[in-house]
Motif scaffolding. Structure first.
Motif, PDB file in Angstrom:
ATOM      1  N   THR A 138      -8.465   3.679  -2.390  1.00 16.84           N
ATOM      2  CA  THR A 138      -7.116   4.046  -1.939  1.00 16.84           C
ATOM      3  C   THR A 138      -6.628   5.356  -2.539  1.00 16.84           C
ATOM      4  OG1 THR A 138      -5.875   2.907  -3.705  1.00 16.84           O
ATOM      5  CG2 THR A 138      -6.567   1.582  -1.815  1.00 16.84           C
ATOM      6  N   LEU A 139      -7.401   5.930  -3.462  1.00 17.44           N
ATOM      7  CA  LEU A 139      -6.971   7.166  -4.103  1.00 17.44           C
ATOM      8  C   LEU A 139      -7.097   8.355  -3.155  1.00 17.44           C
ATOM      9  CD1 LEU A 139      -8.557   6.725  -7.646  1.00 17.44           C
ATOM     10  CD2 LEU A 139      -6.159   6.411  -7.002  1.00 17.44           C
ATOM     11  N   ALA A 140      -6.128   9.244  -3.235  1.00 25.59           N
ATOM     12  CA  ALA A 140      -6.154  10.475  -2.443  1.00 25.59           C
ATOM     13  C   ALA A 140      -7.136  11.455  -3.073  1.00 25.59           C
ATOM     14  CB  ALA A 140      -4.750  11.083  -2.405  1.00 25.59           C
ATOM     15  N   PRO A 141      -7.579  12.481  -2.323  1.00 16.90           N
ATOM     16  CA  PRO A 141      -8.415  13.517  -2.946  1.00 16.90           C
ATOM     17  C   PRO A 141      -7.708  14.065  -4.188  1.00 16.90           C
ATOM     18  CG  PRO A 141      -8.355  13.800  -0.576  1.00 16.90           C
ATOM     19  CD  PRO A 141      -7.354  12.729  -0.896  1.00 16.90           C
ATOM     20  N   PRO A 142      -8.411  14.144  -5.307  1.00 18.58           N
ATOM     21  CA  PRO A 142      -7.750  14.558  -6.554  1.00 18.58           C
ATOM     22  C   PRO A 142      -7.239  15.985  -6.497  1.00 18.58           C
ATOM     23  CG  PRO A 142     -10.136  14.470  -6.834  1.00 18.58           C
ATOM     24  CD  PRO A 142      -9.850  13.867  -5.503  1.00 18.58           C
ATOM     25  N   VAL A 143      -6.191  16.225  -7.263  1.00 18.47           N
ATOM     26  CA  VAL A 143      -5.626  17.565  -7.387  1.00 18.47           C
ATOM     27  C   VAL A 143      -6.280  18.244  -8.591  1.00 18.47           C
ATOM     28  CG1 VAL A 143      -3.531  18.914  -7.804  1.00 18.47           C
ATOM     29  CG2 VAL A 143      -3.433  16.833  -6.393  1.00 18.47           C
ATOM     30  N   ILE A 154      -2.268   7.731  -5.385  1.00 15.35           N
ATOM     31  CA  ILE A 154      -2.644   6.753  -4.362  1.00 15.35           C
ATOM     32  C   ILE A 154      -2.178   7.291  -3.010  1.00 15.35           C
ATOM     33  CG2 ILE A 154      -2.278   4.405  -3.485  1.00 15.35           C
ATOM     34  CD1 ILE A 154      -1.827   3.494  -6.356  1.00 15.35           C
ATOM     35  N   GLN A 155      -3.022   7.182  -1.985  1.00 16.83           N
ATOM     36  CA  GLN A 155      -2.629   7.606  -0.645  1.00 16.83           C
ATOM     37  C   GLN A 155      -1.353   6.862  -0.236  1.00 16.83           C
ATOM     38  OE1 GLN A 155      -5.984   7.639   2.246  1.00 16.83           O
ATOM     39  NE2 GLN A 155      -7.259   7.212   0.445  1.00 16.83           N
ATOM     40  N   GLN A 156      -0.402   7.597   0.283  1.00 21.23           N
ATOM     41  CA  GLN A 156       0.899   7.002   0.558  1.00 21.23           C
ATOM     42  C   GLN A 156       0.824   5.849   1.562  1.00 21.23           C
ATOM     43  OE1 GLN A 156       4.328   9.446   1.136  1.00 21.23           O
ATOM     44  NE2 GLN A 156       3.620  11.035  -0.273  1.00 21.23           N
ATOM     45  N   ASP A 161       0.291  -1.841   0.218  1.00 20.35           N
ATOM     46  CA  ASP A 161      -0.665  -2.950   0.125  1.00 20.35           C
ATOM     47  C   ASP A 161      -1.401  -2.956  -1.212  1.00 20.35           C
ATOM     48  OD1 ASP A 161      -2.227  -5.163   1.446  1.00 20.35           O
ATOM     49  OD2 ASP A 161      -3.861  -3.771   1.011  1.00 20.35           O
ATOM     50  N   GLN A 162      -1.739  -1.785  -1.718  1.00 11.31           N
ATOM     51  CA  GLN A 162      -2.528  -1.706  -2.943  1.00 11.31           C
ATOM     52  C   GLN A 162      -1.705  -1.964  -4.201  1.00 11.31           C
ATOM     53  OE1 GLN A 162      -5.782  -1.406  -3.621  1.00 11.31           O
ATOM     54  NE2 GLN A 162      -5.307  -1.472  -5.806  1.00 11.31           N
ATOM     55  N   PHE A 163      -0.562  -1.351  -4.288  1.00  8.37           N
ATOM     56  CA  PHE A 163       0.171  -1.272  -5.545  1.00  8.37           C
ATOM     57  C   PHE A 163       1.353  -2.235  -5.634  1.00  8.37           C
ATOM     58  CE2 PHE A 163       2.782   1.111  -8.731  1.00  8.37           C
ATOM     59  CZ  PHE A 163       1.819   1.318  -9.701  1.00  8.37           C
ATOM     60  N   ALA A 164       2.021  -2.455  -4.497  1.00  8.18           N
ATOM     61  CA  ALA A 164       3.308  -3.159  -4.542  1.00  8.18           C
ATOM     62  C   ALA A 164       3.501  -4.062  -3.334  1.00  8.18           C
ATOM     63  CB  ALA A 164       4.439  -2.135  -4.625  1.00  8.18           C
ATOM     64  N   ALA A 165       2.517  -4.902  -3.054  1.00 10.15           N
ATOM     65  CA  ALA A 165       2.528  -5.688  -1.823  1.00 10.15           C
ATOM     66  C   ALA A 165       3.689  -6.674  -1.735  1.00 10.15           C
ATOM     67  CB  ALA A 165       1.207  -6.443  -1.674  1.00 10.15           C
ATOM     68  N   ASP A 166       4.260  -7.064  -2.872  1.00 10.98           N
ATOM     69  CA  ASP A 166       5.338  -8.061  -2.837  1.00 10.98           C
ATOM     70  C   ASP A 166       6.724  -7.442  -2.977  1.00 10.98           C
ATOM     71  OD1 ASP A 166       4.864  -7.380  -5.464  1.00 10.98           O
ATOM     72  OD2 ASP A 166       5.106  -9.401  -6.257  1.00 10.98           O
ATOM     73  N   VAL A 167       6.861  -6.139  -2.740  1.00 11.27           N
ATOM     74  CA  VAL A 167       8.182  -5.532  -2.609  1.00 11.27           C
ATOM     75  C   VAL A 167       8.327  -5.080  -1.159  1.00 11.27           C
ATOM     76  CG1 VAL A 167       8.117  -4.760  -5.013  1.00 11.27           C
ATOM     77  CG2 VAL A 167       7.511  -3.160  -3.214  1.00 11.27           C
ATOM     78  N   ALA A 208      -2.008 -11.801  -7.915  1.00 11.14           N
ATOM     79  CA  ALA A 208      -2.419 -11.062  -6.715  1.00 11.14           C
ATOM     80  C   ALA A 208      -2.501  -9.558  -7.008  1.00 11.14           C
ATOM     81  CB  ALA A 208      -1.451 -11.331  -5.567  1.00 11.14           C
ATOM     82  N   ASP A 209      -2.711  -9.222  -8.260  1.00  9.53           N
ATOM     83  CA  ASP A 209      -2.825  -7.819  -8.675  1.00  9.53           C
ATOM     84  C   ASP A 209      -4.101  -7.215  -8.090  1.00  9.53           C
ATOM     85  OD1 ASP A 209      -3.186  -5.392 -10.188  1.00  9.53           O
ATOM     86  OD2 ASP A 209      -1.894  -6.226 -11.755  1.00  9.53           O
ATOM     87  N   LYS A 210      -3.972  -6.071  -7.416  1.00 11.94           N
ATOM     88  CA  LYS A 210      -5.133  -5.413  -6.826  1.00 11.94           C
ATOM     89  C   LYS A 210      -5.588  -4.178  -7.615  1.00 11.94           C
ATOM     90  CE  LYS A 210      -4.217  -6.898  -2.064  1.00 11.94           C
ATOM     91  NZ  LYS A 210      -3.972  -6.443  -0.666  1.00 11.94           N
ATOM     92  N   ASN A 211      -4.788  -3.774  -8.590  1.00 12.29           N
ATOM     93  CA  ASN A 211      -5.195  -2.635  -9.422  1.00 12.29           C
ATOM     94  C   ASN A 211      -6.067  -3.078 -10.586  1.00 12.29           C
ATOM     95  OD1 ASN A 211      -3.550  -0.924  -7.816  1.00 12.29           O
ATOM     96  ND2 ASN A 211      -3.084   0.327  -9.613  1.00 12.29           N
ATOM     97  N   ILE A 212      -5.581  -4.050 -11.347  1.00 13.07           N
ATOM     98  CA  ILE A 212      -6.341  -4.613 -12.459  1.00 13.07           C
ATOM     99  C   ILE A 212      -6.670  -6.058 -12.093  1.00 13.07           C
ATOM    100  CG2 ILE A 212      -6.402  -5.076 -14.932  1.00 13.07           C
ATOM    101  CD1 ILE A 212      -4.108  -3.092 -15.273  1.00 13.07           C
ATOM    102  N   PRO A 213      -7.936  -6.434 -12.048  1.00 10.97           N
ATOM    103  CA  PRO A 213      -8.283  -7.805 -11.658  1.00 10.97           C
ATOM    104  C   PRO A 213      -7.587  -8.830 -12.551  1.00 10.97           C
ATOM    105  CG  PRO A 213     -10.242  -6.428 -11.735  1.00 10.97           C
ATOM    106  CD  PRO A 213      -9.130  -5.615 -12.328  1.00 10.97           C
TER     107      PRO A 213
END
Length: 259
Positions: A138-143, A154-156, A161-167, A208-213
């Motif tokens: 899900t990461l964007a091309p690095p700067v 993270i790609q906008q 879905d990746q970072f904050a699925a429950d907000v 349900a954390d998708k960043n850190i298992p």
């Protein structure tokens, strides 16, 4: 009548002094956000803590390197003239583990969906220790940064879905646009201190954390001999945003025990 008024005034003074003493006895809560976030991610938690009489500082974590970020946090903590409960989210856990070492006014640590690395471990290494993280794709091309190094975002369109699925989608869209980057080097930098070995710690995270298992979060909490580990069913990586009451309660538990 005069005696009555004097008595009432004395009672008010005593009550005021008692209230001030109680407030002063509470540790300051210092909150350290993680990658792809900023201090506003703590807003819901801050409101609850302040309502309960705690002084709160939400640090603007530079997200440049574990060592320099920890040095920055340490300077803030040592400048406070109170005991401190140091709270870290995500990569912020690596920072507080380093910052609290040899910082005598830190009385307890709280890991909120956060890394708790041992010496020689990195956030990236711990994230890959167990299956479940879907952050990489899900990461964007690095700067590219001047002098070498890379900033990661993270790609906008994948942020919700990746970072904050429950907000809400609306809130996640704002977070995605305002996200702060972390350097690639910070996520691969190994820890040189592990304050959780000496300072009591608490842990709270979502299953349900998708960043850190979640398995990694559970393993780190157990290794750190967490005084209390709270797992929030269905919560994403930003459990402090979606469940501020629960996170504030864990922090206050750590604060009460630290006195």
């Amino acid at each position: 009548m005069r005696k009555l008024l004097v008595g009432l005034a004395s009672a008010v003074l005593v009550a005021s002094a008692s209230f001030a003493s109680a407030a002063e006895s509470k540790p300051t809560i210092v909150l350290v956000h993680g990658a792809f976030a900023d201090g506003s991610s703590w807003n819901g938690v801050i409101g609850r803590l302040e309502k309960d009489g705690y002084s709160v500082v939400a640090v603007a974590n530079p997200l440049r390197s574990v060592k320099s970020d920890a040095d920055y946090v340490r300077r803030i903590v040592t400048g406070l003239k109170t005991d401190v409960v140091l709270v870290g989210h995500s990569y912020g856990g690596s920072v507080i583990s380093e910052a609290a070492d040899q910082t005598p006014n830190v009385r307890s640590l709280v890991y909120v969906a956060a890394f708790a690395p041992d010496v020689g471990e990195s956030a990236g290494g711990l994230s890959g220790k167990f299956p479940g993280s879907t952050l990489g794709p899900t990461l964007a091309p690095p700067v590219e940064l001047p002098g070498g190094g890379k900033d990661l975002y993270i790609q906008q369109d994948k942020f919700h879905d990746q970072f904050a699925a429950d907000v809400s989608k609306t809130d996640a869209k704002l977070m995605a646009a305002a996200q702060r980057p972390v350097t690639e080097a910070a996520l691969t930098e190994v820890a040189t201190a592990a304050a959780w070995k000496k300072i009591p710690s608490w842990s709270v995270y979502g299953d349900a954390d998708k960043n850190i298992p979640p398995q990694a979060l559970a393993w780190m909490a157990e290794r750190a001999h967490s005084k209390d580990t709270v797992v929030v069913k269905g919560a994403s990586h930003v459990v402090m945003l979606s469940h501020p009451d629960t996170v504030a309660k864990v922090i206050e538990e750590a604060a009460a025990t630290s006195r």
